[in-house]
Design a protein around this motif. Sequence first.
Motif, mmCIF file in Angstrom:
data_model
loop_
_atom_site.group_PDB
_atom_site.id
_atom_site.type_symbol
_atom_site.label_atom_id
_atom_site.label_comp_id
_atom_site.label_asym_id
_atom_site.label_seq_id
_atom_site.Cartn_x
_atom_site.Cartn_y
_atom_site.Cartn_z
ATOM 1 N N VAL A 1 -7.441 0.724 4.390
ATOM 2 C CA VAL A 1 -6.564 1.717 3.983
ATOM 3 C C VAL A 1 -6.096 1.530 2.597
ATOM 4 C CG1 VAL A 1 -4.373 2.739 4.785
ATOM 5 C CG2 VAL A 1 -6.190 2.076 6.611
ATOM 6 N N GLU B 1 -10.113 -1.058 10.963
ATOM 7 C CA GLU B 1 -9.991 -2.356 10.486
ATOM 8 C C GLU B 1 -10.899 -2.807 9.150
ATOM 9 O OE1 GLU B 1 -8.569 -5.826 11.549
ATOM 10 O OE2 GLU B 1 -9.865 -6.132 9.817
ATOM 11 N N THR C 1 -0.754 -4.832 10.652
ATOM 12 C CA THR C 1 -1.757 -5.678 9.702
ATOM 13 C C THR C 1 -1.232 -7.203 9.341
ATOM 14 O OG1 THR C 1 -0.853 -5.081 7.764
ATOM 15 C CG2 THR C 1 -2.731 -3.742 8.410
ATOM 16 N N LEU D 1 -4.732 -14.579 24.984
ATOM 17 C CA LEU D 1 -4.945 -13.476 25.875
ATOM 18 C C LEU D 1 -4.630 -12.214 25.132
ATOM 19 C CD1 LEU D 1 -2.929 -14.738 28.940
ATOM 20 C CD2 LEU D 1 -5.300 -14.058 28.974
ATOM 21 N N ALA D 2 -5.520 -11.336 25.580
ATOM 22 C CA ALA D 2 -5.122 -9.742 24.905
ATOM 23 C C ALA D 2 -5.531 -8.852 26.078
ATOM 24 C CB ALA D 2 -5.949 -9.498 23.880
ATOM 25 N N ILE E 1 0.681 -1.312 0.138
ATOM 26 C CA ILE E 1 0.082 -0.236 0.071
ATOM 27 C C ILE E 1 0.961 1.164 0.083
ATOM 28 C CG2 ILE E 1 -1.627 1.232 1.338
ATOM 29 C CD1 ILE E 1 -2.791 -1.674 2.255
ATOM 30 N N THR F 1 -13.259 -0.816 6.896
ATOM 31 C CA THR F 1 -12.485 0.352 6.565
ATOM 32 C C THR F 1 -11.016 -0.052 6.038
ATOM 33 O OG1 THR F 1 -13.789 1.782 7.936
ATOM 34 C CG2 THR F 1 -11.656 2.598 7.017
ATOM 35 N N PRO G 1 -4.781 -8.849 17.362
ATOM 36 C CA PRO G 1 -4.248 -8.478 18.741
ATOM 37 C C PRO G 1 -3.095 -7.369 18.927
ATOM 38 C CG PRO G 1 -4.123 -10.723 18.250
ATOM 39 C CD PRO G 1 -4.557 -10.089 16.863
ATOM 40 N N THR H 1 1.652 -17.635 16.015
ATOM 41 C CA THR H 1 1.921 -17.108 17.349
ATOM 42 C C THR H 1 3.141 -17.505 18.118
ATOM 43 O OG1 THR H 1 0.748 -18.773 18.277
ATOM 44 C CG2 THR H 1 -0.915 -17.113 17.653
HETATM 45 P P1 NAD Z 1 -3.425 -9.954 12.435
HETATM 46 O O1 NAD Z 1 -3.124 -10.501 11.145
HETATM 47 O O2 NAD Z 1 -3.861 -10.771 13.423
HETATM 48 O O3 NAD Z 1 -4.321 -8.761 12.120
HETATM 49 C C1 NAD Z 1 -4.210 -7.667 11.045
HETATM 50 C C2 NAD Z 1 -5.724 -7.090 10.761
HETATM 51 O O4 NAD Z 1 -5.206 -6.085 9.888
HETATM 52 C C3 NAD Z 1 -6.687 -7.943 10.127
HETATM 53 O O5 NAD Z 1 -7.730 -8.215 10.968
HETATM 54 C C4 NAD Z 1 -6.759 -7.564 8.699
HETATM 55 O O6 NAD Z 1 -8.195 -7.612 8.342
HETATM 56 C C5 NAD Z 1 -6.482 -6.072 8.941
HETATM 57 N N1 NAD Z 1 -5.996 -5.327 7.759
HETATM 58 C C6 NAD Z 1 -5.098 -5.708 6.902
HETATM 59 N N2 NAD Z 1 -4.871 -4.850 5.850
HETATM 60 C C7 NAD Z 1 -5.627 -3.791 6.207
HETATM 61 C C8 NAD Z 1 -5.939 -2.470 5.748
HETATM 62 N N3 NAD Z 1 -5.268 -2.086 4.301
HETATM 63 N N4 NAD Z 1 -6.700 -1.615 6.293
HETATM 64 C C9 NAD Z 1 -7.430 -2.115 7.373
HETATM 65 N N5 NAD Z 1 -7.105 -3.238 8.103
HETATM 66 C C10 NAD Z 1 -6.386 -4.122 7.538
HETATM 67 O O7 NAD Z 1 -2.070 -9.167 12.829
HETATM 68 P P2 NAD Z 1 -1.325 -8.972 14.313
HETATM 69 O O8 NAD Z 1 -2.306 -8.302 15.330
HETATM 70 O O9 NAD Z 1 -0.118 -8.251 13.917
HETATM 71 O O10 NAD Z 1 -0.993 -10.397 14.811
HETATM 72 C C11 NAD Z 1 -0.179 -11.232 14.019
HETATM 73 C C12 NAD Z 1 -0.052 -12.743 14.664
HETATM 74 O O11 NAD Z 1 0.330 -12.868 15.990
HETATM 75 C C13 NAD Z 1 -1.585 -13.231 14.668
HETATM 76 O O12 NAD Z 1 -1.455 -14.915 14.537
HETATM 77 C C14 NAD Z 1 -2.021 -13.031 16.050
HETATM 78 O O13 NAD Z 1 -2.834 -13.992 16.711
HETATM 79 C C15 NAD Z 1 -0.644 -13.011 16.831
HETATM 80 N N6 NAD Z 1 -0.544 -12.231 18.035
HETATM 81 C C16 NAD Z 1 -1.026 -12.863 19.181
HETATM 82 C C17 NAD Z 1 -1.336 -11.848 20.185
HETATM 83 C C18 NAD Z 1 -2.044 -12.426 21.674
HETATM 84 O O14 NAD Z 1 -2.616 -13.444 21.716
HETATM 85 N N7 NAD Z 1 -1.950 -11.551 22.592
HETATM 86 C C19 NAD Z 1 -0.684 -10.542 20.279
HETATM 87 C C20 NAD Z 1 -0.092 -9.999 18.998
HETATM 88 C C21 NAD Z 1 -0.017 -11.005 18.115
#
Ligand code: NAD
Length: 495
Positions: free
Chosen positions: A270, A236, A303, A431-432, A149, A268, A202, A356
């Motif tokens: 981006v 999101e 993302t 957990l978050a 993007i 929404t 998360p 994860t």
């Molecule tokens: P994710 O992949 O879980 O979420 C990214 C989100 O961005 C998605 O919901 C997607 O729809 C959205 N998105 C993508 N492009 C977009 C755009 N152009 N405009 C708006 N929204 C857009 O990413 P993450 O949060 O970085 O997590 C990565 C991995 O790490 C996941 O597997 C997650 O479960 C894990 N993680 C877990 C924890 C926890 O358990 N507490 C914490 C951090 C990360």
Amino acid sequence: ALIGLGYLAYGIYEDRHPVDQKPPDPSKKTLVVLGSGWGSVSLLKKIDTENYNVVVVSPRNFFLFTPLLPSCTTGTIEHRSIMEPLRNILRHKTASVTFYEAECTKVDPVNRVLTLRDNSEIKGDIAETSLPFDYLVIGVGAQNTTFGIPGVQENACFLKEIADAQKIRTRIMDCIETATFKDQTDEERKRLLHMVVVGGGPTGVEFAGELQDFFEEDLRKWVPEIADDFHVSLVEALPNVLPMFSKQLINYTEKTFKDEKINIHTKTMVKKVDEKTIFAEVTKPDGTKDMIEMPYGLLVWATGNAPRPVVRDLMSKIPDQAKARRGLEVNDYLVVNGTEGIWALGDCAATKYAPTAQVATQQGQYLARLFNTMAKTQALEEDIAHLEELGHATASPDDKKAIATEIEAKAKTLRRSKRLMPFQYTHQGSLAYIGSDKAIADLTFGDGNNLTSSGQMTYLFWRSAYVSMCFSTRNKMLVIMDWLKVKMFGRDVSR
Ligand code: NAD
């Protein structure tokens, strides 16, 4: 309490350093481990390093406890509290492990050699070199995806490494100080105080919660003139945030965000970013689409993941990986498809599991068992061959019989140890933290039974779970002290 004290004393006084360790044995097979994250470190913790000549290569010489990284962006946790020196991890092994702080830029799976580049700011005579391997474990993680993007790479902050958290922390205060500069225009103040998080996974949710806490608990008091204009927005593309959590927890999070005054913009997407504005496409309830513009001061992009260049390069060299997109495709034993003696784990491997820390940790433990078993199997095979020779050489029937019995016993052990199961993941839950002392938990126990919980008690559980997961006693103490410090004095608002 006694157990706790004993544990603490052990953590502080248990002392082994490389001089007390057995030196690496180059006559053994060279096992190179790439990376120092969840997967690689959990492998290194459990592997018996006496069986191999173990070499670790990673561009950072520490392990980072990533679940508390969002807390570092606002100074709730100081970054050193969640870093553990790799050398401190490796000194506990009986046979020492060689470590090179470098980036592996190329993997040659045919000639079994790696290209390493020293990326530190200080340049020595040798900045690039090669390293041959017999066995290779790739645990290099992933990089942030931008989906190409326009403007994201240049203008957004990410949240993966310590430096990212430090940059965000500085950027927040920069926005605030510039917004309150003498004679600043109204419009510009509003823009600078608009903090936008893109990605409702998360990472995005936890960061938005932490940032709103920082504002409510500290910034509002210290810089009252920003109180009306400071806003956090979460953008999101999908219809809701946190798709991996249950519907009930999604609703709870969205309601909590509303109460906390975090604006959620779902549906929404981006499309473009420039220095000051985000351009996004909103899907309206009737299905039609609209373009909106969002002026921002801070943009945090969360993302998800994309493969690192070294992984993409390796994928392009292996015909079996032609269809791979998300990372290295592996078989049930985590062997990279189309290779021999090369394994991948964690976020750089494309599996049916989410990328994860929990998955990477279990994969690391599995590979440690696999390497320990491989060494044991090889030792047994050598013993059996030796006994067979002895059996042939001896003329005494009694000796022959005794040797045959011993061979049978070893062969039985060998058969048992060769029965290695494929990797199987046990999901313990997610957990978050969602801000204002509230957390959500989706826990799995027993035979896949589920328990969901949310709120302040869950936050206490979140805290105790994360403290207990911190790498060392030192990390645990530092994290608890950081929490106490913030409770007593508030967060540090210096840039
Ligand atoms: P994710 O992949 O879980 O979420 C990214 C989100 O961005 C998605 O919901 C997607 O729809 C959205 N998105 C993508 N492009 C977009 C755009 N152009 N405009 C708006 N929204 C857009 O990413 P993450 O949060 O970085 O997590 C990565 C991995 O790490 C996941 O597997 C997650 O479960 C894990 N993680 C877990 C924890 C926890 O358990 N507490 C914490 C951090 C990360």
